[in-house]
Structure formats: structure tokens, C-alpha cells
Motif scaffolding. Structure first.
Motif, short mmCIF file in Angstrom:
data_model
loop_
_atom_site.label_atom_id
_atom_site.label_comp_id
_atom_site.label_asym_id
_atom_site.label_seq_id
_atom_site.Cartn_x
_atom_site.Cartn_y
_atom_site.Cartn_z
N ASP A 1 -0.01 -17.77 34.73
CA ASP A 1 -1.45 -17.55 34.54
C ASP A 1 -1.89 -17.77 33.10
O ASP A 1 -3.08 -17.87 32.83
CB ASP A 1 -1.83 -16.13 34.99
N TYR A 2 -0.93 -17.84 32.20
CA TYR A 2 -1.25 -17.98 30.77
C TYR A 2 -1.08 -19.42 30.30
O TYR A 2 -1.04 -19.69 29.09
CB TYR A 2 -0.39 -17.01 29.95
N GLY A 3 -0.96 -20.34 31.23
CA GLY A 3 -1.02 -21.77 30.96
C GLY A 3 0.06 -22.29 30.03
O GLY A 3 1.20 -21.80 30.02
N ARG A 4 -0.33 -23.28 29.23
CA ARG A 4 0.63 -23.95 28.35
C ARG A 4 1.18 -23.01 27.30
O ARG A 4 2.35 -23.13 26.91
CB ARG A 4 -0.07 -25.14 27.68
N THR A 5 0.38 -22.07 26.83
CA THR A 5 0.84 -21.12 25.83
C THR A 5 2.02 -20.30 26.36
O THR A 5 3.05 -20.15 25.69
CB THR A 5 -0.29 -20.16 25.41
N GLY A 6 1.86 -19.79 27.57
CA GLY A 6 2.94 -19.01 28.18
C GLY A 6 4.18 -19.84 28.42
O GLY A 6 5.30 -19.38 28.17
N ALA A 7 4.01 -21.07 28.87
CA ALA A 7 5.16 -21.94 29.18
C ALA A 7 5.93 -22.31 27.92
O ALA A 7 7.17 -22.26 27.89
CB ALA A 7 4.68 -23.20 29.89
N SER A 8 5.19 -22.70 26.86
CA SER A 8 5.87 -23.10 25.61
C SER A 8 6.57 -21.91 24.96
O SER A 8 7.67 -22.05 24.41
CB SER A 8 4.87 -23.74 24.65
N GLN A 9 5.93 -20.73 25.03
CA GLN A 9 6.54 -19.55 24.44
C GLN A 9 7.80 -19.15 25.20
O GLN A 9 8.82 -18.78 24.61
CB GLN A 9 5.54 -18.37 24.45
N LEU A 10 7.75 -19.26 26.52
CA LEU A 10 8.92 -18.95 27.33
C LEU A 10 10.07 -19.91 27.03
O LEU A 10 11.23 -19.50 26.94
CB LEU A 10 8.56 -18.99 28.81
N HIS A 11 9.72 -21.18 26.87
CA HIS A 11 10.75 -22.18 26.54
C HIS A 11 11.44 -21.83 25.23
O HIS A 11 12.68 -21.89 25.13
CB HIS A 11 10.11 -23.58 26.45
#
Length: 378
Positions: A107-117
Motif C-alpha cells: 500500500d506504500y508503493g515504490r517507497t515501501g518496495a525500495s525500502q524493503l529491498h
């Protein structure tokens, strides 16, 4: 976030890690990501959904009094719920109970995905480093083989050992050794450190007595299987060494087994140490006899162990014939120095003509009426 469990298994296989530990690292990465992209003040828990093979982020909400000050704090309020509100969902709720709310990082989009990576990459890398650190920490005082990859301006030699680069400092090289890129060499692991900025640091040595002991263990099967034990060792690298050994088996001659037929075993070790002469001495727990043997090849007349008022050993006073003095001292004092290192005490020599020599190799004529036991030089 689908099939994260499959990803965990793939990472474990690729990096040679335990799947359970990888999974714990991934759960930590999810929690840290939630703290960064949702709210750092929330309490989160990562839960595994075996059906979807995914990881869920669960926020824990604590039930408090209706007038609790935390409810008025904009940052903290989402982590707490007034008891009156909680009981509108469940009338069995009590103060201090913890409710759970699920969050989806997608739900937090690209920010969430990049941070998780980034978090996953960081935690997996730390795990790999921890595994390597533990592996080489357990190898301290054991021999490793590696290929020279670089020699810097300070003559520190960088060696590729398996998956990591180790360092052989100039001070830990035997005098006269010169290495170049591509050379293959043996060394003992001396020190292993972990630094957050520079990572793992592995220091090797070819001058440590442990290197001599490890080489002997490789060359002498009786040492490897424990029927011959190395009790102590002392080295002046590249010149000479003394080792004290004993047998744990009545039919095994410790010195003979270590030296080998026609000296083949001890010569092989000496060759690796650039011609270092190695004296093998049979160890005994009788101090006077041990000192006498350590002074080999000199023939000793008498040994006296001198102690202080507290019963601590101060020195060993060795009496010997005058014609044995040069053998006892050795070239540049090397024999008496090594003997002192091996027995762990200062050694003072007293000849029949009242000339004393201490373990530094210095000599002094004794005056009439001066006690020879006071002739130890510091």
C-alpha cells in the motif's frame, strides 16, 4: 509480497545459509521497513502466512485508560486505544490487552518496495558476514592456504582465502621472505575482527609459534591423532625454534615420531619455515629437569629454581661446566633466549670459574664474596 518463503529458500541456497535464519532476517527486514514507512513509534510483528507463503506485518495496539496522556500525543496515539473504544469491538477487553492491526507494505508503493529491498539486502549481508566471522573465528591458530593478490607499499601481503581476503602484515613474515602476486602460501590465522565500517578483518601470521605447531600437526600423524602432544613452543622466526612434546601412548616415542625417519618430518617443517632449525625436547612437569632439557645441546650440571617470599618463580639458576657455556648461550644468545621463552622463566648461567650469564646472553665476572644468585641481569 507473495511467495516470500520461496525467496528465503532461494537466498539460503545461494548464500549457503540456514533457511530458518534467513527467514528470521527477512522478518526483521519487514519490521524495520514498517517502522520507516509507516510510523517508527508503532510496535510491529512479522508473521508468516504458510498458505500464501508471504509475511504479514501486524501492528500491536495497547489498550489504555480513556484519559491516558498517550492518547493525546499525535505520534503515539495510533499505538494505543482507549478502553471504551476497544470494548465497542469486544466487551471482554481489559486494560493492558494488545489488539492487532494488519498492514500491507504494498500500500506504500515504490517507497515501501525500495525500502524493503534495502533492508533485506542489509540484513542478508550482515548474516553472511556473521557466518564468515564465526567460521574464521573458529579457525584461529589453524593453518589456511591462499593465493597472494596484492602487496602494498608497507609490504603487507593480501591473500585470497576461499571467499575472503586476509592480510599478512610485514611483521608477521619470516625474515627474508618475499611474496609476489600469484604466490600460494600457508599461514596461521592469528586474529579475526569485525568492524561495522570496514567489515571482517583477518590477520595471518607465519612468525607465531602456533604456525610451527600447526605445521607439525599437518606433518606428524601422531600429533594429529593425539598420541603426541605439543605442550609448549618458542620461536625466533627464520632462525631457530624449540618445542616441548610428550607422548600419551607408552609405545610412541614423542621425539622420534616428530623428527621422523632420518629427520624427514621435521625437515619438511623446517623447509616451510625457510630453514628454521627446530629442537624437539621431551616435556616434563619437573621444572629443574625441564630447564635442563631446554638448554640442549649444552650439558647441565645442576639446576636450581629460585622463588620469592610469595612462592613465585623468579628464575632458574643453571650450573654448567665452562666448556658448555658457548653451547648453552648459542649464537647471539639464541639458545638461552629460546630456552627461557620455552620454560617461561629467566635463566641464569653459573660456570665453575664464577662467570655468570643470564637469559639475555650477557656475562659478568663475579667478584670475590659476591653471591652468584644475584648476577641476574634485566
Amino acid at each position: 509480497m507473495e511467495k516470500i518463503l520461496d525467496i528465503a529458500e532461494a537466498i539460503a541456497n545461494e548464500k549457503g545459509l540456514q533457511p530458518d535464519k534467513v527467514l528470521e532476517a527477512l522478518k526483521t527486514a519487514f519490521v524495520q521497513t514498517a517502522k520507516r514507512v509507516i510510523n517508527p513509534n508503532f510496535a510491529y510483528e512479522a508473521q508468516i502466512d504458510d498458505t500464501t507463503k508471504s509475511i504479514k506485518i501486524i501492528q500491536t495496539i495497547t489498550v489504555v485508560e480513556d484519559n491516558d496522556p498517550k492518547l493525546q500525543d499525535p505520534e503515539l496515539a495510533p499505538a494505543y486505544m482507549a478502553i471504551s473504544e476497544a470494548r465497542s469491538y469486544d466487551d471482554q477487553v481489559e486494560l493492558g490487552d494488545q489488539l492487532q492491526e494488519e498492514h500491507d507494505l504494498e500500500d506504500y508503493g515504490r517507497t515501501g518496495a525500495s525500502q524493503l529491498h534495502r533492508e533485506i539486502e542489509y540484513h542478508i549481508q550482515r548474516m553472511v558476514e556473521d557466518e564468515v566471522f564465526s567460521k574464521y573465528k573458529s579457525k584461529i591458530a589453524t593453518i589456511v592456504n591462499g593465493r597472494v593478490t596484492r602487496v602494498d607499499a608497507n609490504n603487507a601481503t593480501y591473500i585470497e582465502v576461499d571467499e575472503i581476503r586476509a592480510v599478512l602484515p610485514m611483521k608477521s613474515r619470516i625474515k627474508g621472505e618475499i611474496f609476489k602476486v600469484g604466490d600460494v602460501l600457508k599461514a596461521v590465522v592469528r586474529r579475526v575482527n569485525m568492524d561495522k565500517e570496514t567489515g571482517i578483518y583477518i590477520e595471518l601470521s607465519r612468525t607465531s609459534p602456533k604456525f610451527l605447531e600447526a605445521l607439525l600437526e599437518l606433518e606428524v600423524p601422531e600429533i594429529e591423532d593425539g598420541s603426541v602432544v605439543i605442550e609448549k613452543s618458542a620461536r625466533i622466526p627464520g632462525e631457530r625454534a624449540k618445542i616441548a612434546i610428550f607422548s600419551t601412548h607408552p609405545q610412541v616415542d614423542a621425539v622420534g615420531a616428530t623428527v621422523g625417519v632420518k629427520g624427514v618430518r621435521i625437515n619438511a617443517v623446517s623447509e616451510e619455515l625457510i630453514g628454521e632449525n627446530i629442537d624437539c625436547i621431551e616435556y616434563t612437569n619437573i621444572p629443574e629437569l625441564f630447564v635442563s632439557r631446554a638448554m640442549s645441546p649444552a650439558i647441565i650440571s645442576h639446576v636450581e629454581i629460585v622463588t620469592n617470599d610469595e612462592g613465585e618463580v623468579e628464575k632458574a639458576v643453571v650450573t654448567l661446566p665452562s666448556d658448555q657455556k658457548s653451547k648453552a648461550i648459542g649464537k647471539s644468545g639464541i639458545n638461552i633466549r629460546l630456552a627461557s621463552m620455552l620454560v617461561g622463566m629467566d635463566i641464569e648461567l653459573i660456570e665453575n670459574d664464577s662467570v655468570t650469564t643470564d637469559s639475555s646472553g650477557e656475562q659478568e665476572e663475579q667478584k670475590d664474596g659476591v653471591d652468584a644468585l644475584e648476577a641476574l641481569f634485566n
